[in-house]
Design an enzyme around this catalytic site. Structure first.
Site, PDB file in Angstrom:
ATOM      1  N   CYS A   2     -12.159 127.734 -74.796  1.00 29.88           N
ATOM      2  CA  CYS A   2     -13.496 128.300 -74.878  1.00 29.88           C
ATOM      3  C   CYS A   2     -14.459 127.270 -75.449  1.00 29.88           C
ATOM      4  CB  CYS A   2     -13.492 129.540 -75.774  1.00 29.88           C
ATOM      5  SG  CYS A   2     -12.251 130.780 -75.335  1.00 29.88           S
ATOM      6  N   ASN A  78     -11.348 128.197 -80.313  1.00 31.11           N
ATOM      7  CA  ASN A  78     -11.183 127.491 -79.043  1.00 31.11           C
ATOM      8  C   ASN A  78      -9.789 126.894 -79.013  1.00 31.11           C
ATOM      9  OD1 ASN A  78     -11.427 125.821 -76.745  1.00 31.11           O
ATOM     10  ND2 ASN A  78     -12.306 124.164 -77.940  1.00 31.11           N
ATOM     11  N   GLY A  79      -9.009 127.226 -77.989  1.00 30.92           N
ATOM     12  CA  GLY A  79      -7.680 126.638 -77.849  1.00 30.92           C
ATOM     13  C   GLY A  79      -6.624 127.673 -77.545  1.00 30.92           C
ATOM     14  N   GLU A  80      -5.387 127.337 -77.864  1.00 34.63           N
ATOM     15  CA  GLU A  80      -4.246 128.236 -77.657  1.00 34.63           C
ATOM     16  C   GLU A  80      -3.266 128.066 -78.814  1.00 34.63           C
ATOM     17  OE1 GLU A  80      -4.296 130.343 -75.316  1.00 34.63           O
ATOM     18  OE2 GLU A  80      -5.620 129.507 -73.783  1.00 34.63           O
ATOM     19  N   GLY A 364       0.250 114.976 -68.861  1.00 32.49           N
ATOM     20  CA  GLY A 364       1.245 114.137 -69.533  1.00 32.49           C
ATOM     21  C   GLY A 364       0.691 113.298 -70.658  1.00 32.49           C
TER      22      GLY A 364
END
Length: 636
Positions: A2, A78-80, A364
């Site tokens: 986000c 914001n993020g996971e 990666g």
């Protein structure tokens, strides 16, 4: 994934235009969260938070942000948090969950552990959390800087945002920070908490920020320590790497929408895509790109080999010079400030392709800095081996390779002969500190193009040393010193590219190599195992080559997605690029010797990054400095 922003009046006074300010910041971040938006003002309007949402986990409206808890805490995130399911179980006895989101696990963990909650989060994140009971704003950024967090202080008002552009309407003037500019001209990134914008800082990776009783303070909450484990052998470390990488991939696959992957054709993205595709199955999709400029710019055949081995759908993009013309200004705008190399261009284009099919992709990023994949490590050790052989010091314990063992791996340096020639033209056999600085220092190539009068190059070297010789890394291993510096500086710059180029298209990019358990393990592995015989990424090769096609495992031509910018400069893009620099000359840029730049544009070698570095800087000035009034006018 986000966009977040907010403000906080340090004197607890009402900000009359708070609602308008949140709207302006939100609009400048709208690309980061196309699915939903929300804002919140405290009762006296001394605090405001705004959120732009890209829905990935818990797609319901109940997971919208800003999110508020019964205990008086509020958050924009914001993020996971990949281990959110495990955290929910651990926190269920102390917290009554209202949503299925990972956002709420941060509120629950903070309620139980306070600042210590960061130690329990496994993922990528940047957030601002308001603690009403304590009257404290608590902000944090993940351990590696995967997610961005910027801030500034203007007239006793603290402003923060996911991107710098959302702060520009509030600064007194848009101006260049000269110390940061010196960093950029040296490394093509800035060091520490600096940005190229005067008065705007970034919260460093692994740091938190608090505001309490009108005092703004930052501190480090995580560090990687190179406490070497000499009690285990190579096979042990390989097994641990395999187990942790498998665990990380499975955690990074958690999503309520399908997941795909960038597939460059190199080892790192191929390892990620091969492991992920086996989990995702038929739904998995890969995305790759190429330049039609011959073998030196096209790795797509390796990506195709991988997709055929694992039977997943591969989407391919042929990137043209016209794409550069149409995209380069957008790229620099989304980056906020020029950073790293020209790889942001193809990543922008492939992210645009991926966003047409997926909301989440894996990449990666991180493998080179963790396991030692850059050719300059081999160059640096080769020189030290020669020096040690001459001086008879090869057996003093500081060498992890000998000049005899390194020779079979020198074929990797075939395309680096121009770099070797320049590197060895001066300073040969100086101290390893100075020699690695020389390897990464790009400033000597800009002595005529830049007016250096106002810049202090010596201060940049001092800051380099403070990182290179950090207390957390042992000074016995040259290999650890080099990889540690790149992990602390280059990697966050590359992650800025990763974040901005994906979010420009409302796409979430995840990086499974950057799991802190894997990083902490890698730091303990002895250098003579990680870099035995001068083999780049030796342990990663041994751990995963059996799952990759032989075409990838046997290749020697590490490319890193090179861009034919200098060839284009000689041909179809000459007029376009010259026009950009002529615009800078007409605007009398104080730092550029524009006449020299225009004279020398056609003299750069195939892989020189001088044109890219200067071009990015000029476009940055056009996008932000020349448009300063546009940013300020958004408050009217």
């Amino acid at each position: 994934m986000c966009g977040i922003a907010g403000y906080y009046c340090l004197n607890n006074q009402t900000l009359p235009n708070g609602k308008k300010y949140l709207s302006v910041m939100g609009n400048l971040l709208a690309h980061r969260g196309p699915d939903d938006s929300g804002s919140w003002l405290s009762q006296n309007q001394s605090l405001g938070l705004v959120h732009k949402r890209l829905s990935i986990i818990d797609l319901s409206q109940s997971a919208s942000q800003p999110m508020h808890a019964k205990n008086g805490t509020s958050i924009v995130f914001n993020g996971e948090i990949y281990n959110y399911l495990e955290l929910r179980k651990d926190l269920a006895n102390s917290w009554e969950f209202q949503t299925l989101s990972d956002t709420e696990t941060i509120l629950a963990a903070y309620d139980k552990y306070g600042e210590g909650c960061l130690n329990y989060l496994r993922g990528m994140f940047a957030f601002a959390l308001w603690d009403e009971n304590r009257g404290r704003l608590f902000c944090a950024r993940d351990r590696f800087g995967i997610k961005p967090f910027y801030y500034t202080l203007v007239n006793d008002v603290f402003y923060c945002a996911s991107e710098i552009k959302a702060l520009l309407p509030f600064v007194k003037e848009i101006d260049t920070d000269l110390d940061s500019l010196n960093d950029y001209l040296t490394f093509q990134f800035t060091l520490g908490d600096k940005t190229l914008f005067k008065g705007i800082k970034k919260l460093e990776p692994g740091h938190l920020l608090t505001i309490e009783k009108s005092q703004v303070s930052t501190k480090k909450y995580w560090e990687v320590y190179y406490d070497i484990d000499f009690s285990h052998n190579e096979d042990y470390f390989i097994e641990k790497i395999q187990d942790l990488m498998d665990e990380s991939i499975r955690l990074h696959m958690r999503s309520d929408v399908p997941v795909g992957s960038y597939v460059s054709g190199g080892r790192d993205s191929s390892i990620v895509a091969s492991l992920a595709s086996q989990i995702e199955g038929a739904e998995f999709k890969g995305f790759t790109g190429k330049f039609s400029y011959g073998k030196g710019y096209d790795e797509s055949s390796y990506a195709k080999d991988l997709s055929q081995k694992y039977s997943f759908e591969l989407h391919e993009l042929d990137i043209q010079s016209e794409d550069f013309v149409s995209s380069i200004e957008k790229i620099i705008y989304h980056l906020d400030e020029p950073v790293a190399g020209p790889g942001s261009f193809p990543q922008y284009e492939i992210s645009k392709l991926a966003a047409q099919h997926r909301k989440v992709v894996l990449g990666g990023q991180g493998g080179d800095e963790i396991f030692g994949g850059y050719a300059r490590y081999l160059i640096a050790y080769f020189e030290q081996c020669i020096k040690g052989a001459i001086e008879g010091t090869l057996n003093n314990g500081n060498f992890v390779v000998t000049y005899e063992s390194i020779i079979p791996n020198l074929a990797t340096l075939e395309q680096y002969k121009p770099m070797l020639k320049q590197f060895w033209s001066s300073g040969l056999f100086d101290s390893i500190n100075k020699r690695y600085f020389d390897l990464v220092n790009r400033a000597p190539n800009l002595q005529k193009e830049i007016h250096w009068n106002n810049l202090k190059q010596s201060s940049t070297y001092d800051e380099f040393l403070s990182i290179f010789l950090g207390k957390n890394v042992g000074h016995e291993s040259y290999f650890d010193l080099m990889t540690h510096f790149d992990f602390k500086t280059l990697l966050p710059a590359l992650l800025q590219v990763e974040d901005r180029m994906s979010m420009a298209h409302g796409l979430e990019s995840r990086v499974p190599f950057l799991d802190h358990k894997l990083i902490e393990l890698a730091a303990t592995i002895p250098a003579d195992i990680k870099f035995k015989n001068g083999e780049l990424k030796r342990l990663l090769v041994r751990a995963f080559d059996q799952i990759l096609p032989s075409s990838i495992t046997e290749r020697k031509d590490k490319m890193g997605f090179p861009v034919p910018l200098n060839e284009w400069m000689q041909g179809e893009l000459k007029e376009f690029i010259c026009g950009i620099f002529e615009h800078g000359r007409d605007n009398k840029r104080a730092i550029f010797n524009s006449g020299v730049i225009l004279e020398n544009l056609s003299k750069e070698g195939k892989f020189s990054r001088k044109i890219w570095g200067l071009l990015s800087l000029e476009i940055w000035m056009q996008q932000f400095h020349d448009r300063a009034k546009e940013f300020k006018n958004q408050l009217n």
